[in-house]
Design a protein around this motif. Structure first.
Motif, PDB file in Angstrom:
ATOM      1  N   ASN A  44       0.801  -1.236   0.000  1.00  0.00           N
ATOM      2  CA  ASN A  44       0.000   0.000   0.000  1.00  0.00           C
ATOM      3  C   ASN A  44       0.831   1.283   0.000  1.00  0.00           C
ATOM      4  N   ASN A  45       2.000   1.245   0.602  1.00  0.00           N
ATOM      5  CA  ASN A  45       2.800   2.463   0.767  1.00  0.00           C
ATOM      6  C   ASN A  45       4.221   2.240   0.238  1.00  0.00           C
ATOM      7  N   ALA A  46       5.151   2.007   1.131  1.00  0.00           N
ATOM      8  CA  ALA A  46       6.531   1.727   0.728  1.00  0.00           C
ATOM      9  C   ALA A  46       7.303   1.157   1.914  1.00  0.00           C
ATOM     10  N   SER A  47       8.247   0.298   1.598  1.00  0.00           N
ATOM     11  CA  SER A  47       9.102  -0.302   2.623  1.00  0.00           C
ATOM     12  C   SER A  47      10.544  -0.320   2.145  1.00  0.00           C
ATOM     13  N   VAL A  48      11.451  -0.362   3.121  1.00  0.00           N
ATOM     14  CA  VAL A  48      12.872  -0.473   2.828  1.00  0.00           C
ATOM     15  C   VAL A  48      13.386  -1.813   3.337  1.00  0.00           C
ATOM     16  N   PHE A  49      14.071  -2.536   2.466  1.00  0.00           N
ATOM     17  CA  PHE A  49      14.673  -3.830   2.800  1.00  0.00           C
ATOM     18  C   PHE A  49      16.188  -3.713   2.657  1.00  0.00           C
ATOM     19  N   ASP A  50      16.913  -4.245   3.603  1.00  0.00           N
ATOM     20  CA  ASP A  50      18.358  -4.363   3.477  1.00  0.00           C
ATOM     21  C   ASP A  50      18.659  -5.690   2.795  1.00  0.00           C
ATOM     22  N   VAL A  51      19.151  -5.632   1.568  1.00  0.00           N
ATOM     23  CA  VAL A  51      19.505  -6.860   0.850  1.00  0.00           C
ATOM     24  C   VAL A  51      20.996  -6.864   0.500  1.00  0.00           C
ATOM     25  N   SER A  52      21.764  -6.282   1.408  1.00  0.00           N
ATOM     26  CA  SER A  52      23.204  -6.156   1.189  1.00  0.00           C
ATOM     27  C   SER A  52      23.941  -7.490   1.267  1.00  0.00           C
ATOM     28  N   HIS A  53      23.230  -8.545   1.641  1.00  0.00           N
ATOM     29  CA  HIS A  53      23.858  -9.862   1.691  1.00  0.00           C
ATOM     30  C   HIS A  53      24.043 -10.448   0.288  1.00  0.00           C
TER      31      HIS A  53
END
Length: 369
Positions: A44-53
């Motif tokens: 619905n809005n926005a999210s931040v994911f850390d995918v630095s792996h």
């Protein structure tokens, strides 16, 4: 756990109260507020994911195209500067060594984004088939951070973020599976790509580790206006499963072929590549097993490893990925089953209870445009 790696954003996750778990040789955030709330917020809005792996491998040199075209199924010749291609490494038996994204940086220069648990395996695989090619293969995984900004409000957030640094880019003109590269004195080299693993639209932002915390902080300083929230691996998994995106190690592996996994769209038979003859035979003669998408008719949650049964309770397959879909509120999953039973009446064994399943067309959930 002492030998597990931490991303450059690890302290951010800890300070936000994330549940930290081991994943792909790293300590990663599983969830913050909860999988359902993070999932719905991304939709619905926005999210931040850390995918630095994730792994970043550079391939440069005169024979880059020839080399990559032989060990991957898609056609690298179809790429052009700033274009991205989904593909997979293939072994001589037709099995998927890894699925990956190939970024064309320039002529004879490519960036490969590979699964974190496969970095070492992929490097060995590439070395095995390098032979006399005029190329240079460099693992840059430990130098870069990747922040996935996903959701319908992502573009508005990213525009305001770039304005902080007086970077003028028309993000609406970056087509799906394309990228741009920016050089800035305050945040260094930045790659912004229109990719992701959620099906909700958005971007992936590549920055050097030294600048990742600053970028994270500035995204959230803007994001409050757009209900931007952090999200972890659990929501990432439910989001990708609603789209039917394969997860390496679950839905695809060394012993499954792209044809069995319904990844024909990333196989180009007009070129020569490893395992081509095996895949051609599967096209001509059919496969013994196929990856299918299904939902559970009754109230039950499918999980990896649960058996799929026929009418006579014979085991005809097994679940590779399963969850309760937060968007459509029913159990969904992917499973390999005997091809003789595709579209027949089939059932899932959930802790000793036999429940009917319905074969579905992907995606399970259609994102509102």
């Amino acid at each position: 756990m002492d030998n597990l790696k931490k991303t450059s954003l690890h302290d951010k996750h800890v300070n936000l109260g994330a549940k930290i778990v081991p994943f792909a040789n790293h300590l990663m955030p599983l969830l913050y507020s909860g999988v359902k709330s993070e999932h719905i917020n991304t939709r619905n809005n926005a999210s931040v994911f850390d995918v630095s792996h994730m792994g970043l491998i550079s391939v440069k040199g005169r024979d880059s195209v020839k080399f990559l075209n032989y060990i991957t199924t898609n056609n690298v010749k179809k790429l052009y500067n700033n274009k991205i291609q989904y593909s997979c490494f293939i072994n001589d038996k037709g099995g998927i060594v890894d699925d990956l994204l190939i970024y064309m940086i320039n002529v004879n220069e490519y960036l490969l984004i590979v699964n974190s648990s496969n970095i070492d395996k992929d490097l060995l695989f590439m070395k095995q088939y390098n032979c006399d090619h005029q190329i240079e293969i460099v693992d840059n995984s430990n130098l870069w951070s990747i922040i996935a900004l996903q959701g319908p409000k992502s573009q508005d957030i990213l525009i305001k973020f770039l304005n902080i640094y007086d970077i003028k880019v028309d993000l609406s003109k970056i087509k799906y599976y394309h990228f741009i590269t920016i050089e800035h004195d305050k945040i260094g080299e930045v790659i912004i790509s229109t990719t992701g693993y959620t099906g909700s639209g958005g971007f992936e932002i590549y920055i050097k580790n030294d600048y990742s915390n600053l970028v994270w902080e500035n995204l959230f300083s803007i994001g409050d206006l757009y209900d931007l929230k952090p999200a972890g691996l659990a929501a990432r998994d439910t989001l990708r499963l609603e789209m039917g995106f394969c997860l390496y190690g679950n839905d695809i592996n060394n012993d499954t072929t792209p044809i069995e996994a319904n990844l024909n769209f990333i196989v180009d038979f007009d070129k020569d590549f490893l395992g081509k003859n095996i895949l051609l035979k599967q096209i001509e003669n059919g496969c013994h097993k196929k990856l299918v998408a299904f939902s559970v008719l009754d109230k039950g949650i499918p999980r990896k490893g649960y058996n799929i049964l026929d009418n006579n309770n014979n085991i005809i397959g097994a679940v590779t990925s399963g969850t309760m879909s937060p968007s459509i509120n029913k159990g969904i999953g992917l499973a390999y089953i005997n091809t003789n039973f595709v579209n027949e009446n089939c059932f899932i064994d959930i802790r000793g209870k036999k429940m009917m399943i319905i074969f579905e067309k992907l995606p399970f959930y259609k994102v509102q445009k």
